[in-house]
Design a protein around this motif. Structure first.
Motif, PDB file in Angstrom:
ATOM      1  N   TRP A 123       1.237  -1.026   4.172  1.00  0.00           N
ATOM      2  CA  TRP A 123       0.709  -2.386   4.398  1.00  0.00           C
ATOM      3  C   TRP A 123       1.230  -3.336   3.310  1.00  0.00           C
ATOM      4  O   TRP A 123       1.350  -2.970   2.141  1.00  0.00           O
TER       5      TRP A 123
ATOM      6  N   CYS B 256      -6.683  -1.082   0.352  1.00  0.00           N
ATOM      7  CA  CYS B 256      -5.849  -1.518   1.457  1.00  0.00           C
ATOM      8  C   CYS B 256      -6.719  -1.841   2.671  1.00  0.00           C
ATOM      9  O   CYS B 256      -7.505  -1.005   3.122  1.00  0.00           O
TER      10      CYS B 256
ATOM     11  N   CYS C 212       0.856  -1.185   0.000  1.00  0.00           N
ATOM     12  CA  CYS C 212       0.000   0.000   0.000  1.00  0.00           C
ATOM     13  C   CYS C 212       0.894   1.238   0.000  1.00  0.00           C
ATOM     14  O   CYS C 212       1.721   1.406   0.892  1.00  0.00           O
TER      15      CYS C 212
ATOM     16  N   GLU D 210       0.072   4.217   0.507  1.00  0.00           N
ATOM     17  CA  GLU D 210      -0.283   5.204   1.534  1.00  0.00           C
ATOM     18  C   GLU D 210       0.325   4.846   2.890  1.00  0.00           C
ATOM     19  O   GLU D 210       0.920   5.680   3.544  1.00  0.00           O
ATOM     20  N   CYS D 211       0.145   3.587   3.303  1.00  0.00           N
ATOM     21  CA  CYS D 211       0.490   3.259   4.689  1.00  0.00           C
ATOM     22  C   CYS D 211       1.566   2.185   4.809  1.00  0.00           C
ATOM     23  O   CYS D 211       2.013   1.877   5.903  1.00  0.00           O
TER      24      CYS D 211
END
Ligand code: ADP
Ligand code: ZN
Ligand code: ZN
Length: 728
Positions: free
Chosen positions: A441, A476, A436, A438-439
């Motif tokens: 993951w 996600c 992911c 963004e984060c």
């Protein structure tokens, strides 16, 4: 006194079990199968001996229920080999026997080959008039005429007649004009002997001359670069073995047993050839096995378990690609087909030939001590020139899906010059990781300490360790972002990148995903071989033993992943892989070029390969193993334990350690977590044992292992022994 036989049956029994002879009927002989009661079941077992008496009291001995073979299925030498293997690998003897038998025999089916039916004309058939029946029964008349001419008809010939020819033949048989004949049909390939052997060059000649069928045991390592004509050397020795009326067993890795190899043997040899591999139907496998046993097959080509195939007139054993780890079974009965083949040759007093372009360090060590005679083949056969090896320094290079500009230029150059390029990446799928953006993951398998591989074509995440699959998440699961990205390289991704970069030259991808359909691997390889496809890309499926004469450029896309592996064998595997893949280039009259993309061009392994080839690498690697006290300098065994409960494997191995006999000569390491601690939902730990000799290791294991199943913690785990592991 009760007469007793000892029977090897499937199950966790170290030894064979005692049974009482059946009350009626013939007594079973050693090497024959019987049906015996075990618990409430009735199972197939193999008679291994007839002891004077049993340790069991008479009233506890159960009787054999059925004798399945009136003659031995296995000869004493094969029995001895299996028993030895069971002892050496510390595996239940009954399971070892089952591994050695084709499935049908394991299930208790009859040990007879398929039968081919044919028809023969009788005396009255010869005398019979055709004309009189040609109106009444035209089909009978036609068949009778055919029989009068050719005397016999086979089922295949019969299929050439229209209508129900079988029914018409049956009428002829009823009238006494023809009779049915049957013959065993082992399904052998008849060698055609169409092609004369190549005129051997000097190196080939000296290695071939060293192999002396009929003159007792010898172990010969043919250390020959790819394309140096090792197979020609084998064929020469096989021909001479055939001339003595003796059989040859050829053991090859699974992927090495291609129709191409088989047809090459068939074109060259005059004998009958049996094929034994796991892809055969049960009936075909049984037939081939029986043909080996009956001496009907002159040459038996097979994968791993063929090493146990009984041979009536053994004369020679060949192990091709002897370095290949797949020659060692990695689960259950963990035997090495290579090592057993050498032992078998020794016991049978016949030559054993081991061949490879990248011999295992084990075999090279045996060559150094003089246990094996070593014959190097350094020249390529014919006029083929060796490929030139170059490193492409990737540091700071812009890349497009793992392909650097210099590499793309190189590919373009070869395509423009009418050449063929082969790109190697030992990872299938699109990318080994989905992340992911963004984060952070990561898509991880919940049953393994591993990430899912992203397969774009199948639109699935797939765990290559436990086989679990799941759909690709749309967003996600951790932060809800839809910005999920593929990280890292897989063959599918390279395929897409190549398609973009060379739109006029569609690539063919060869890996386990692209070749699932039966025959698709062969088709792709044929296209590659014939030059129909000029861009080839794939995993190690490409690296093994296949001739791709038109390849002029080989590119190793990522050498770095193997440079820092945890397994002490990782460097050996990487060097073998690079050299094997590199060997695909420039096999015919065109010189080849090999480029290796790496961020570590100074790495000693790559430098050694570059300047001294595989043998320079191997010399250093052997010295390092010696210094570290690792195989082949010392003998190794692993005890592995696994359980769903996190601590159980460790607890069991700790307890097992407490029980080790106080033998100072054995080094004990662990218990420690397995390289992938959790796999398929099970936690795994292991214990490593090292000894200066195989003998002292064996003595130690024999004293120690029998007590382990009595450890209370053993009930919580599944545990196994791996002697001479190829994966640590
Ligand atoms: P290897 O098994 O070492 O990879 P092969 O036996 O397959 O090598 O030989 C590679 C190619 O060279 C084959 O096409 C083979 O027919 C050819 N070849 C082998 N030996 C000779 C020889 N002495 N003269 C001419 N061609 C040869
Ligand atoms: Zn996220
Ligand atoms: Zn998994």
């Amino acid at each position: 006194m009760t007469e007793v036989i000892r029977v090897a049956v499937a199950g966790p029994f170290t030894d064979a079990l005692d049974y009482r002879l059946p009350v009626t009927g013939p007594a079973p002989v050693i090497g024959a199968r019987v049906r015996v009661p075990l618990g409430r079941r009735n199972i197939v077992g193999m008679v291994t001996s007839r002891p004077e008496a049993s340790d069991l009291a008479d009233d506890r001995l159960r009787a054999v229920t059925e004798v399945l073979d009136s003659a031995p299925l296995l000869d004493p030498a094969t029995i001895e080999l299996i028993e030895w293997a069971a002892r050496y690998y510390h595996h239940p003897v009954g399971e070892a026997y089952l591994t050695a038998l084709p499935a049908r025999l394991r299930r208790g089916q009859s040990a007879t080959p398929s039968v081919e039916t044919g028809w023969r004309i009788t005396e009255s058939g010869e005398a019979a008039q055709i004309d009189s029946r040609s109106r009444r029964a035209p089909r009978q008349a036609m068949l009778l005429e055919a029989l009068q001419q050719s005397k016999t008809l086979t089922a295949v010939q019969l299929a050439g007649f229209s209508g129900d020819a079988r029914a018409a033949l049956k009428r002829l048989v009823e009238q006494g004009l023809a009779e049915t004949v049957t013959a065993p049909d082992y399904g052998l390939l008849q060698g055609l002997s169409n092609e004369p052997g190549a005129v051997l060059n000097a190196e080939q000649q000296s290695s071939a001359a060293a192999i002396q069928p009929g003159a007792g045991h010898q172990a010969i390592l043919v250390d020959g670069v790819t394309g140096s004509g090792k197979t020609e050397v084998y064929l020469d020795a096989i021909e001479r073995t055939l001339a003595l009326g003796r059989q040859t067993l050829v053991v090859v890795p699974e992927i090495g047993l291609t129709p191409q190899l088989v047809s090459r043997f068939q074109q060259r040899l005059a004998g009958r050839i049996a094929i034994l591999h796991s892809g055969l139907a049960d009936g075909e496998r049984l037939n081939a096995w029986l043909a080996a046993r009956a001496g009907e097959a002159d040459v038996v080509i097979g994968t791993r378990s063929a090493v146990f195939a009984p041979l009536k007139h053994p004369g020679l054993i060949v192990i091709d690609e002897e370095h290949d780890p797949s020659l060692k079974q990695q689960e259950g009965f963990r035997y090495s087909a290579r090592d057993l083949a050498v032992l078998r040759g020794y016991r049978l007093d016949i030559p054993v030939v081991l061949g490879s372009a990248t011999p295992s360090l084990e075999s090279l060590a045996n060559a150094t001590t003089g246990r094996y005679q070593c014959y190097p083949l350094r020249q390529r056969a014919g006029d083929a020139r060796p490929p030139s090896l170059q490193l492409l320094d990737m540091r700071g290079e812009p890349t497009r899906d793992g392909l650097s500009q210099p590499l793309l230029d190189r590919v373009r150059g070869h395509l423009d010059a009418g050449g063929q390029a082969l790109l190697f990446l030992n990872r299938r799928g699109f990318a080994p990781t989905l992340i992911c953006h963004e984060c952070g993951w990561l898509a991880e398998c919940d049953r393994c300490d591993a990430r899912y591989t992203y397969h774009r074509g199948r639109r699935r995440l797939h765990c290559h360790h436990c086989d679990r699959e799941r759909p690709i998440p749309h967003h996600c699961p951790s932060c809800g972002s839809v910005d999920l990205r593929a990280l890292g390289l897989g063959t599918e991704r390279i395929e897409a990148a190549l398609t973009d970069a060379f739109p006029d030259t569609p690539p063919v991808r060869i890996d386990r995903d692209s070749t699932r359909r039966r025959g698709s691997f062969e088709q792709a390889m044929r296209q590659a071989r014939d030059g129909e496809t000029r861009l080839i890309l794939g995993t190690q499926m490409l690296a093994k033993g296949h001739h791709l004469p038109a390849v002029t450029l080989v590119a190793i896309i990522d050498a770095d992943q193997g440079l820092f592996g945890a397994d002490f064998r990782a460097p050996e595997r990487l060097a073998q892989q690079i050299v094997q893949v590199a060997g695909r280039a420039g096999r015919a009259d065109r010189p080849g070029e090999v480029v290796i993309q790496t961020h570590h061009p100074e790495h000693p392994l790559l430098q050694q390969l570059l300047h001294g080839g595989y043998s320079a690498f191997a010399r250093t690697a052997l010295a390092e193993r010696e210094a570290a006290g690792l195989p082949p300098a010392r003998a190794m065994a692993l005890i592995r334990a696994e359980a769903t409960a996190r601590d159980a494997p460790n607890a069991f191995l700790q307890a097992a350690m407490q029980q080790t006999p106080g033998d100072a000569a054995i080094e004990r390491l662990g218990p420690y977590p397995a390289p992938m601690e959790r796999r398929a939902g099970r936690h795994r730990a292991q214990l490593m044992l090292l000894a200066d000799s195989r003998n002292s290791l064996q003595t130690f294991l024999s004293r120690w292992l029998p007590g382990l199943s009595r450890i209370p913690e053993a009930r919580q785990v599944r545990w196994s022994v791996d002697v001479d592991p190829v994966e640590a």
